[in-house]
Design an enzyme around this catalytic site. Structure first.
Site, PDB file in Angstrom:
ATOM      1  N   ASN A   7       0.760  -1.026   0.001  1.00 45.16           N
ATOM      2  CA  ASN A   7       0.084   0.082   0.062  1.00 45.16           C
ATOM      3  C   ASN A   7       0.755   1.297  -0.044  1.00 45.16           C
ATOM      4  O   ASN A   7       1.793   1.504   0.926  1.00 45.16           O
ATOM      5  CB  ASN A   7      -0.768  -0.061   1.147  1.00 45.16           C
ATOM      6  N   HIS A  10       1.003   6.335   2.134  1.00 47.10           N
ATOM      7  CA  HIS A  10       1.661   6.982   3.055  1.00 47.10           C
ATOM      8  C   HIS A  10       2.578   7.769   2.433  1.00 47.10           C
ATOM      9  O   HIS A  10       3.012   9.070   2.918  1.00 47.10           O
ATOM     10  CB  HIS A  10       2.253   6.332   4.297  1.00 47.10           C
ATOM     11  N   HIS A  43      -5.749   3.650  -1.801  1.00 45.56           N
ATOM     12  CA  HIS A  43      -7.159   4.044  -1.149  1.00 45.56           C
ATOM     13  C   HIS A  43      -7.512   5.476  -1.667  1.00 45.56           C
ATOM     14  O   HIS A  43      -6.801   6.299  -1.149  1.00 45.56           O
ATOM     15  CB  HIS A  43      -7.077   3.979   0.362  1.00 45.56           C
ATOM     16  N   ARG A  45      -9.566   7.899  -1.309  1.00 47.09           N
ATOM     17  CA  ARG A  45     -10.368   8.424  -0.075  1.00 47.09           C
ATOM     18  C   ARG A  45     -11.442   9.564  -0.734  1.00 47.09           C
ATOM     19  O   ARG A  45     -10.927  10.439  -1.661  1.00 47.09           O
ATOM     20  CB  ARG A  45      -9.745   8.863   1.039  1.00 47.09           C
ATOM     21  N   ARG A  49      -7.338  12.893   0.737  1.00 48.79           N
ATOM     22  CA  ARG A  49      -6.396  13.219   1.518  1.00 48.79           C
ATOM     23  C   ARG A  49      -4.987  12.705   1.416  1.00 48.79           C
ATOM     24  O   ARG A  49      -3.829  13.247   1.742  1.00 48.79           O
ATOM     25  CB  ARG A  49      -6.773  12.838   3.268  1.00 48.79           C
ATOM     26  N   GLU A  70      -8.553   0.543  -3.456  1.00 49.16           N
ATOM     27  CA  GLU A  70      -9.644   0.387  -2.155  1.00 49.16           C
ATOM     28  C   GLU A  70     -10.341   1.776  -2.029  1.00 49.16           C
ATOM     29  O   GLU A  70      -9.913   2.752  -2.453  1.00 49.16           O
ATOM     30  CB  GLU A  70      -8.844   0.624  -0.808  1.00 49.16           C
ATOM     31  N   THR A 101      -8.818   3.193   8.148  1.00 48.70           N
ATOM     32  CA  THR A 101      -9.717   2.402   8.098  1.00 48.70           C
ATOM     33  C   THR A 101     -10.023   1.611   9.366  1.00 48.70           C
ATOM     34  O   THR A 101      -9.323   0.747   9.576  1.00 48.70           O
ATOM     35  CB  THR A 101      -9.696   1.716   6.830  1.00 48.70           C
ATOM     36  N   GLU A 151     -11.133  -9.563   2.356  1.00 50.91           N
ATOM     37  CA  GLU A 151     -10.067  -9.315   3.001  1.00 50.91           C
ATOM     38  C   GLU A 151     -10.311  -9.231   4.581  1.00 50.91           C
ATOM     39  O   GLU A 151     -11.252  -8.190   4.755  1.00 50.91           O
ATOM     40  CB  GLU A 151      -9.236  -7.771   2.560  1.00 50.91           C
ATOM     41  N   HIS A 191      -4.012  -4.660   7.403  1.00 55.46           N
ATOM     42  CA  HIS A 191      -4.156  -3.745   8.251  1.00 55.46           C
ATOM     43  C   HIS A 191      -3.497  -3.833   9.646  1.00 55.46           C
ATOM     44  O   HIS A 191      -3.633  -4.723  10.329  1.00 55.46           O
ATOM     45  CB  HIS A 191      -5.730  -3.301   8.645  1.00 55.46           C
TER      46      HIS A 191
HETATM   47  N1  PXP Z   1      -5.932  -3.212   3.713  1.00 50.77           N
HETATM   48  C1  PXP Z   1      -6.945  -2.237   3.762  1.00 50.77           C
HETATM   49  C2  PXP Z   1      -8.118  -2.659   3.424  1.00 50.77           C
HETATM   50  C3  PXP Z   1      -6.477  -1.005   4.274  1.00 50.77           C
HETATM   51  O1  PXP Z   1      -7.533   0.023   4.291  1.00 50.77           O
HETATM   52  C4  PXP Z   1      -5.385  -0.485   4.737  1.00 50.77           C
HETATM   53  C5  PXP Z   1      -4.976   0.750   4.911  1.00 50.77           C
HETATM   54  O2  PXP Z   1      -5.087   1.637   4.101  1.00 50.77           O
HETATM   55  C6  PXP Z   1      -4.347  -1.774   4.579  1.00 50.77           C
HETATM   56  C7  PXP Z   1      -4.742  -3.095   4.221  1.00 50.77           C
HETATM   57  C8  PXP Z   1      -2.920  -1.368   4.975  1.00 50.77           C
HETATM   58  O3  PXP Z   1      -2.870  -1.100   6.569  1.00 50.77           O
HETATM   59  P1  PXP Z   1      -1.545  -0.524   7.043  1.00 50.77           P
HETATM   60  O4  PXP Z   1      -1.296   0.784   6.175  1.00 50.77           O
HETATM   61  O5  PXP Z   1      -1.676  -0.618   8.505  1.00 50.77           O
HETATM   62  O6  PXP Z   1      -0.399  -1.766   6.715  1.00 50.77           O
END
Ligand code: PXP
Length: 242
Positions: A7, A10, A43, A45, A49, A70, A101, A151, A191
């Protein structure tokens, strides 16, 4: 081996913090692929953001693996995904004030609407997953909606304060993954996973994909992205149930 979706939200968070052009999440995603990522997750959003529409469009053109988009199941986002179809789409709940999330989708309460959305996206050739807590009723409802993938939300496991609580959440993930598999669903998880807790989740049969963002970006600040992705892949490989 269990697949690793990286992901990249960030990196966009850092860029947006200063309204700059850098760091670029697309460049990061391409480097993550070179380092072994099996897919790239973003994601988009509603409040934009971090990831922007232009990021997703560039990722759709430039990545060599799969883009996992996402998004909330809103009419605007569904229209967007249909206009720019990614390989995979993960439907997530969204609250404006949340840091990230925070919980899984309530598929039980929104079954009718979600069934329609899942069918629409599948008909467009998109593989749809539903991001849910590892609860029997949510897993059965996801199956009822026609989703082929779930998921499982690992946030509660990741945030557990002690061993007892952690083991309880882990057992819920094991039971949930087992049930989803029995129902014929493909099982992903994600997550809050990091370099010290991913092993326990990788060991859960039949999870086939983990989506991880924050921990990889945070480690890469010190080690570089190649090491951060490579070490995560190695941990998953070593502890994987398959
Ligand atoms: N899976 C989903 C559905 C998420 O919303 C997120 C966070 O955006 C992640 C995985 C990844 O989470 P993390 O950044 O805590 O590894």
């Amino acid at each position: 081996m269990i697949k690793l979706g990286v992901n990249v939200d960030h990196i966009a968070t850092l860029r947006e913090a200063r309204g700059e052009r850098y760091p670029d999440p697309v460049a990061w995603a391409l480097e993550a692929e070179r380092s072994g990522a099996d897919s790239i997750t973003v994601h988009l959003r509603e409040d934009r953001r971090h990831i922007q529409e232009r990021d997703v469009l560039a990722l759709l053109e430039m990545t060599q693996t799969r883009v996992n988009l996402e998004m909330a199941a809103t009419p605007a986002m569904i229209a967007w995904a249909l206009a720019h179809p990614p390989a995979d789409c993960c439907l997530v709940p969204e609250k404006r004030e949340e840091l990230t999330t925070e919980g899984g989708l309530d598929v039980v309460s929104h079954a009718e609407r979600l069934r329609e959305v899942v069918q629409t996206l599948i008909q467009a050739g998109i593989e749809v997953s539903l991001f849910i807590d590892p609860l029997e009723r949510q897993i059965r409802a996801a199956k009822g909606c026609g989703a082929r993938v779930v998921e499982l939300h690992t946030g509660r496991f990741a945030e557990a304060r002690d061993r007892h609580e952690r083991e309880g959440h882990l057992e819920a993930l094991r039971q949930g993954a087992g049930l989803a598999h029995e129902l014929g669903l493909r099982v992903h998880a994600g997550h809050g996973l990091h370099y010290h807790n991913v092993m326990a989740v990788a060991a859960i049969a039949p999870i086939v994909e983990l989506n991880i963002g924050h921990a990889i970006v945070s480690r890469a600040v010190f080690t570089g992205l190649g090491e951060a992705v490579g070490t995560m892949k190695a941990l998953i490989r070593t502890h994987s149930w398959k």
